[in-house]
Design an enzyme around this catalytic site. Sequence first.
Site, short mmCIF file in Angstrom:
data_model
loop_
_atom_site.label_atom_id
_atom_site.label_comp_id
_atom_site.label_asym_id
_atom_site.label_seq_id
_atom_site.Cartn_x
_atom_site.Cartn_y
_atom_site.Cartn_z
N ASN A 1 0.81 -1.23 0.00
CA ASN A 1 0.00 0.00 0.00
C ASN A 1 0.84 1.28 0.00
O ASN A 1 0.48 2.25 -0.66
CB ASN A 1 -1.05 -0.01 1.11
N GLU B 1 4.46 -3.53 12.52
CA GLU B 1 3.48 -2.47 12.27
C GLU B 1 2.30 -3.15 11.59
O GLU B 1 2.40 -3.53 10.43
CB GLU B 1 4.08 -1.42 11.32
N CYS C 1 -3.22 1.99 6.49
CA CYS C 1 -3.38 1.35 7.82
C CYS C 1 -3.89 2.36 8.84
O CYS C 1 -4.52 1.98 9.82
CB CYS C 1 -2.05 0.78 8.27
N GLU D 1 8.42 3.11 14.55
CA GLU D 1 9.25 3.42 13.39
C GLU D 1 9.32 4.92 13.21
O GLU D 1 8.37 5.63 13.55
CB GLU D 1 8.64 2.82 12.12
P1 NAD Z 1 -0.35 -8.89 4.36
O1 NAD Z 1 -0.01 -9.18 5.77
O2 NAD Z 1 -1.15 -9.89 3.61
O3 NAD Z 1 0.98 -8.68 3.50
C1 NAD Z 1 2.06 -7.88 3.96
C2 NAD Z 1 3.37 -8.48 3.46
O4 NAD Z 1 3.50 -9.77 4.01
C3 NAD Z 1 3.41 -8.66 1.94
O5 NAD Z 1 4.72 -8.45 1.49
C4 NAD Z 1 3.02 -10.11 1.75
O6 NAD Z 1 3.59 -10.65 0.57
C5 NAD Z 1 3.63 -10.75 2.99
N1 NAD Z 1 2.96 -11.96 3.43
C6 NAD Z 1 1.70 -12.37 3.17
N2 NAD Z 1 1.47 -13.57 3.73
C7 NAD Z 1 2.61 -13.92 4.36
C8 NAD Z 1 3.01 -15.07 5.13
N3 NAD Z 1 2.17 -16.08 5.36
N4 NAD Z 1 4.26 -15.09 5.63
C9 NAD Z 1 5.11 -14.08 5.42
N5 NAD Z 1 4.80 -12.98 4.70
C10 NAD Z 1 3.57 -12.90 4.19
O7 NAD Z 1 -1.01 -7.47 4.36
P2 NAD Z 1 -1.53 -6.65 3.10
O8 NAD Z 1 -2.85 -7.16 2.70
O9 NAD Z 1 -0.48 -6.61 2.05
O10 NAD Z 1 -1.63 -5.19 3.76
C11 NAD Z 1 -2.76 -4.82 4.46
C12 NAD Z 1 -2.57 -4.89 5.95
O11 NAD Z 1 -1.36 -4.28 6.34
C13 NAD Z 1 -3.67 -4.12 6.65
O12 NAD Z 1 -4.09 -4.81 7.80
C14 NAD Z 1 -2.98 -2.84 7.04
O13 NAD Z 1 -3.57 -2.16 8.12
C15 NAD Z 1 -1.61 -3.31 7.35
N6 NAD Z 1 -0.66 -2.20 7.25
C16 NAD Z 1 -0.14 -1.70 8.39
C17 NAD Z 1 0.72 -0.61 8.34
C18 NAD Z 1 1.33 -0.02 9.59
O14 NAD Z 1 2.20 0.85 9.49
N7 NAD Z 1 0.91 -0.44 10.76
C19 NAD Z 1 1.04 -0.04 7.10
C20 NAD Z 1 0.48 -0.57 5.96
C21 NAD Z 1 -0.37 -1.67 6.04
#
Ligand code: NAD
Length: 490
Positions: free
Chosen positions: A161, A259, A293, A468
């Site tokens: 994102n 995060e 997020c 962070e």
């Molecule tokens: P996600 O957890 O599916 O993916 C995040 C990353 O993890 C990606 O690179 C993905 O390829 C990887 N990933 C997916 N499954 C995995 C696994 N089983 N093992 C290891 N890595 C894996 O999240 P998303 O759908 O890409 O992003 C949305 C979520 O992220 C939302 O909940 C959002 O709130 C959160 N987010 C948080 C922040 C923050 O700063 N707190 C910032 C951006 C997004």
Amino acid sequence: MTITTRALIDAGEVVPMLIGGEWVNSFSSVLREVTNPATDRVIASIAYGNSSEATAAADSAKAAFLNWSNSSTRYRADILFRAYELIMERASDIGGLLALETGKLLQEAIGETRFSAEYFRWFAEEIRRPQGEVFASEDRSRRQLSISRPIGVAATLTPWNFPISIQARKVAPALAAGCTVVARPSEKAPLAVAELFRALIDAGIPDGVVNLIYGPASAQSNALIDHDAVEVISFTGSTPVGSALMRQASNRIVRCALELGGDAPFIIFSDADIDKAIEGLAIAKFRNNGQSCIAANRVFVASSRMDEVCERLGSLTEAMVVGDPLGGTKVDLGPLIDQSRVRDVEAIVRDALDSGAHFLGGAPEIPDGPNYTRPGFIVNASHDSALAKEEVFGPVSGVFSFDDEDEVIARANDTTMGLAGYAYTSDQGRIWRLSERLEVGILGINHPLPSVVYSPMGGVKRSGLGREGAHEGLHEFLETKYVSIGVDGL
Ligand code: NAD
């Protein structure tokens, strides 16, 4: 002449990984296509590795660690500062690529790129400030102090994102601290982020200090977490994945900075400046096409202002222009990242509408493309609906009314998440009460964009661990070493 990711794409070439200072293809020549979410057209192919590439990258980072971690802070700061300058010079091109692969608005994409560059500048300065403490020893024959040392190889694992700025918020402090890095961005937005690493290479960073890999998430993350040199996992993404990574990290007692998901309340009190609150909500909800997020997820409005706010929100969304941000006409909102995101958002909306809730105002025109969804605000959803309880992560929010401050604080806190929150009020005493009582890590009062490079970003409860950005962000990559020195002759 520097070869850019854009030039590789235009020439029909594969976008490579970076391992040990070399731009490389996957060891088994596997490729993966990257699409533009506004059209679903293929825009590039990336080298798609697996666990072997993750291990090779961690080996390179391990080999580079000794020299980098013992280099002078001045040397590291100069490289980071040069990277800042290069990213700034290239911001329009990088931002264009970012808009193409994510569907975000071009000005937001360029803004994110410039914001990413700022992390390199800020941490280049911050690492030259004093680190450590000298204690007031109670024993005349001893001198006692703490120093900071880089923790080891850092694995930076990030979502699609904000693909550039989230990597920058991890990589810049890690490098400043003296850590070497293996970055694994999301396969959904892998292109523009490569330009961060190109800027570091062009800025003169030694081979192996930064590595960039693409490949299956779970296999690569596990290979990194299990590698003997990796001492910190800095992950941004969903709470379930963060939890799985933390379990895996417990085997080797690897530090985790997480995060995770959000569920931000956006509270409009009766004494708020309503113009400012509506303007702020539009940003806090629709920035990044609603996929942030820290996006406003649940809107709470004082019952005395509910009719007025609802009318304004209806007009706001009805007038929105939704479309391809790079399609030639100015739009307010682009597509979501992919079909699975659209499905998740629409399931939450359907659940609310089926139970008698409705959108405020009429629907704006929605293009035919596969990844568009109706943006808007929904009223009359029940308090136990998915809309009231889950992170939407799209351009939709529920709007709920409240009667008093204690009630709204309790309802805002009634979630397992605690990343961000927002409130609009003119009562100074209330601002302090909210600051202390809302269970969030980031609070925007009377403004919707709290994130700056010198602010500590992070969540409470299931929204994460650690911070962070800011001085605290540096400490995720440092170990404190306590030194006690026996002194003769005093
Ligand atoms: P996600 O957890 O599916 O993916 C995040 C990353 O993890 C990606 O690179 C993905 O390829 C990887 N990933 C997916 N499954 C995995 C696994 N089983 N093992 C290891 N890595 C894996 O999240 P998303 O759908 O890409 O992003 C949305 C979520 O992220 C939302 O909940 C959002 O709130 C959160 N987010 C948080 C922040 C923050 O700063 N707190 C910032 C951006 C997004």
